[in-house]
Design an enzyme around this catalytic site. Structure first.
Site, PDB file in Angstrom:
ATOM      1  N   GLU A 289       0.758  -1.055   0.070  1.00 50.89           N
ATOM      2  CA  GLU A 289      -0.102  -0.060  -0.196  1.00 50.89           C
ATOM      3  C   GLU A 289       0.715   1.368   0.109  1.00 50.89           C
ATOM      4  OE1 GLU A 289      -2.908   0.416   3.429  1.00 50.89           O
ATOM      5  OE2 GLU A 289      -4.555  -1.045   2.062  1.00 50.89           O
ATOM      6  N   HIS A 310       8.155 -26.620  -1.287  1.00 49.70           N
ATOM      7  CA  HIS A 310       7.470 -27.899  -1.987  1.00 49.70           C
ATOM      8  C   HIS A 310       6.409 -27.268  -2.953  1.00 49.70           C
ATOM      9  CE1 HIS A 310       9.796 -30.722   0.505  1.00 49.70           C
ATOM     10  NE2 HIS A 310       9.866 -29.841   1.287  1.00 49.70           N
ATOM     11  N   LYS A 424     -14.237  -0.435  -4.084  1.00 48.27           N
ATOM     12  CA  LYS A 424     -15.300   0.046  -3.475  1.00 48.27           C
ATOM     13  C   LYS A 424     -16.135   1.080  -4.055  1.00 48.27           C
ATOM     14  CE  LYS A 424     -12.644   0.768   1.018  1.00 48.27           C
ATOM     15  NZ  LYS A 424     -11.792   1.539   1.729  1.00 48.27           N
TER      16      LYS A 424
HETATM   17  O1  PA5 Z   1      -4.052   0.827   5.695  1.00 47.04           O
HETATM   18  C1  PA5 Z   1      -5.311   1.292   5.717  1.00 47.04           C
HETATM   19  O2  PA5 Z   1      -5.395   2.785   5.630  1.00 47.04           O
HETATM   20  C2  PA5 Z   1      -6.266   0.477   5.460  1.00 47.04           C
HETATM   21  O3  PA5 Z   1      -5.927  -0.828   5.406  1.00 47.04           O
HETATM   22  C3  PA5 Z   1      -7.446   0.466   6.622  1.00 47.04           C
HETATM   23  O4  PA5 Z   1      -6.639   0.503   7.716  1.00 47.04           O
HETATM   24  C4  PA5 Z   1      -8.303  -0.402   6.308  1.00 47.04           C
HETATM   25  O5  PA5 Z   1      -9.172  -0.310   5.127  1.00 47.04           O
HETATM   26  C5  PA5 Z   1      -9.533  -0.210   7.384  1.00 47.04           C
HETATM   27  O6  PA5 Z   1     -10.158   0.862   7.371  1.00 47.04           O
HETATM   28  P1  PA5 Z   1     -10.962   1.501   8.930  1.00 47.04           P
HETATM   29  O7  PA5 Z   1      -9.943   1.195   9.923  1.00 47.04           O
HETATM   30  O8  PA5 Z   1     -11.438   2.844   8.351  1.00 47.04           O
HETATM   31  O9  PA5 Z   1     -12.318   0.588   8.809  1.00 47.04           O
END
Ligand code: PA5
Length: 447
Positions: A289, A310, A424
Site C-alpha cells: 500500500e 514444495h 469500493k
Molecule cells: O491501511 C489502511 O489505511 C487500510 O488498510 C485501513 O486500515 C483499512 O481499510 C481499514 O479501515 P478502517 O479502519 O477505517 O475500517
C-alpha cells in the site's frame, strides 16, 4: 538485549556494495524528511515517535481493559480489516502458543477474527461457534464505515444483544476508532462503549503500536510493555542521527531500491519459522500500500519455508529472474525437540538422531540461501535473536521506518492508498448504494 540483524552480503553480486552506498545521501535525506515532516503525506507521520511517546497511563488503561475482557469472556472477536487487523494478528500468531486455543485449560481467551472478509459461510460458522459462549467484541475501524468490519459488527452486535440484552452487551464491546468523527465514534458515544482512539496522524498499516494492536495483543496475554520497549530501541537505532552504515532501516531501503533499479521487481519475504506467517501478511500490506502507486513499486510476496519449497521452490530457483528474497531468520527457538533414534530406520533418518529439529531447519535455511543465490536470487537476511515481544517490537518498527525511507526514495507518497477506493466504488455501485446512482449506470453499461 540485542538488536535484530541485517545482512546484505548475499545480495551483493547482482548489485555491488558501492551501488548500495551510492544511495547514502538520498536515504539519509529521506530519513530526515520523515523526521522533519517536509515530505509527501506528512500528516500521517504519527507512527514515527509513537513507541517513545506512549505514556504509562495509556498502557495502564489498555492493560486494565484487557484484564476486564479476559475475566468476562472466554472468546473475544476482534473485528477489523487491513491495517485494523493484520498487525494484531501477526503479533499474536508469532507470540502465542499455536495450539493454545485448542486446549481445554487455556491460559488466554480464544481470539477469533471477523470483518476481514465478506464470507457468508465464515460469518455463519462464527456465529454458530459463538452460540452459548461468553464472548466479547473489540471493534476496530477508524472510519466505522468500512464494509467488511461494519457488516460483521452489525451481525455480531445483534447476536450479543439478543443473548445478553442491550445493557449487558455494552459492557462486552470495546470500540477503537477516531477521536471525534465517523460512524463508529457516533455509535460508541451513543451506546457508552469503552473506547480507545486511533490517532488522526497514524494510518492503518502503521497502527499496530496504537490501541488497534495493543488492546487485542494484551487480551492475548502478551506483554505490550516489552513490545513497545523493543520498538523504542529500534526507533533510536534508526534515528536520523545514526550513520547510514549503522542504520538498518536506511540500509534495507537502499538495498531494495538498488535491487529494484537493477530489474528485481518482486521481493519475497521468507521465513523458516511458521509462526511468522502473518508478519509477512502485515509486511505485504505495509509495503504494497505504501509503494505500489504511480506505476511504480516492488511487488511484495511471501513464502513460509520449508513448506513452500514444495510448491514455490521451483519458481524461485528457476523462474524469471526478477525476484529477490528477504529472509527472516530466527536464531534461537523457544523450545527443544530432538530427533529420536528408530530401530528400523526405514526413513533413513537415524543419521539425525540426537540432533535438534532446529539444526535440521537451520541447514535447510542455509542450503536454500546458497541454492537461491546460485540461482540468481539476491538474498537479504534479517536475524531475529528470539521470537519474543521485544524483538517483534523491533522488527515492526524496523519495517515501518524502512518503508517510510524506501517510499520516499522511490519518490511516491508512502502514506496514502488512493488505489484501494476503486473496488469500493464499483461494489457500492453494483449494490445500488444511495449516492452511487451515476456510477451504477456507468458500471452496468460495462457488464
Ligand atoms: O491501511 C489502511 O489505511 C487500510 O488498510 C485501513 O486500515 C483499512 O481499510 C481499514 O479501515 P478502517 O479502519 O477505517 O475500517
Amino acid at each position: 538485549m540485542k538488536t535484530i540483524g541485517l545482512d546484505i552480503n548475499k545480495a551483493l553480486g547482482a548489485i555491488t556494495k558501492e551501488q548500495v552506498y551510492a544511495w547514502e545521501g538520498k536515504a539519509n535525506a529521506c530519513n530526515a524528511l520523515l523526521e522533519n515532516g517536509n515530505g509527501a503525506g506528512n500528516d500521517f507521520l504519527g507512527w514515527m515517535h509513537l513507541p517513545s511517546s506512549i505514556t504509562e497511563a495509556e498502557l495502564a488503561d489498555i492493560e486494565d481493559t484487557a484484564r476486564i475482557l479476559r475475566s468476562q469472556c472466554e472468546v473475544i472477536v476482534t473485528i477489523g480489516i487491513g491495517g485494523s487487523y493484520l498487525g494484531t494478528k501477526a503479533v499474536i500468531e508469532a507470540l502465542n502458543n499455536s495450539f493454545d486455543w485448542l486446549q481445554a485449560k487455556r491460559e488466554n481467551p480464544v481470539l477469533v477474527y471477523a470483518g476481514h472478509n465478506i464470507g457468508e459461510d465464515y460469518l455463519y460458522e462464527l456465529t454458530e461457534y459463538l452460540k452459548g459462549k461468553r464472548f466479547g467484541i473489540i471493534n476496530i475501524s477508524k472510519s466505522g464505515t468500512t464494509t467488511e468490519p461494519a457488516l460483521a459488527f452489525r451481525i455480531l452486535k445483534k447476536q450479543l444483544e439478543d443473548t445478553l440484552g442491550k445493557e449487558e452487551a455494552k459492557q462486552r464491546i470495546v470500540a477503537i476508532t477516531d477521536a471525534r468523527k465517523g460512524a463508529l465514534r457516533t455509535l460508541a458515544d451513543q451506546e457508552g462503549y469503552k473506547t480507545f482512539i486511533i490517532p488522526d496522524n497514524v494510518g492503518g498499516r502503521f497502527s499496530v503500536l496504537t490501541p488497534v494492536g495493543l488492546l487485542p495483543i494484551a487480551v492475548a496475554g502478551i506483554s505490550i510493555r516489552e513490545l513497545v520497549a523493543g520498538a523504542v530501541s529500534m526507533e533510536k537505532a534508526t534515528d536520523v542521527s545514526v550513520p547510514f552504515a549503522e542504520n538498518l532501516a536506511a540500509i534495507y531501503a537502499a538495498t531494495r531500491n538498488e535491487l529494484y533499479k537493477s530489474g528485481k521487481k518482486i521481493e519475497i519475504l521468507a521465513n523458516f519459522h511458521p509462526k511468522l506467517h502473518y508478519i509477512a501478511e502485515w509486511w505485504k500490506q505495509l509495503y504494497g500500500e505504501s509503494e505500489g502507486k504511480d506505476g511504480k513499486g516492488i511487488f511484495p510476496a511471501s513464502v513460509d519455508l520449508t513448506t513452500d519449497l514444495h510448491s514455490m521452490g521451483q519458481w524461485i530457483q528457476d523462474g524469471e529472474r526478477t525476484i529477490f528474497e528477504t529472509v527472516i531468520s530466527v536464531e534461537t527457538p523457544d523450545h527443544k525437540v530432538e530427533v529420536p533414534m528408530d530401530e528400523a530406520d526405514l526413513d533413513g533418518l537415524n543419521f539425525l538422531a540426537g540432533k535438534r529439529v532446529d539444526e535440521v531447519n537451520k541447514m535447510a535455511e542455509l542450503g536454500t540461501q546458497l541454492a537461491h543465490v546460485d540461482g540468481g536470487v539476491p538474498n537479504i537476511k534479517i536475524t531475529l535473536p528470539e521470537v519474543n515481544p521485544y524483538y517483534i517490537g523491533q522488527l515492526f518498527y524496523f519495517f515501518e521506518r524502512g518503508c517510510g525511507i524506501s517510499g520516499y526514495m522511490l519518490e511516491v507518497n508512502p502514506f496514502d492508498q488512493p488505489g484501494v477506493e476503486a473496488y469500493k466504488k464499483n461494489m457500492f455501485a453494483l449494490l445500488n448504494k444511495p449516492g452511487f446512482e451515476k456510477e451504477s449506470e456507468a458500471i452496468r453499461a460495462k457488464l
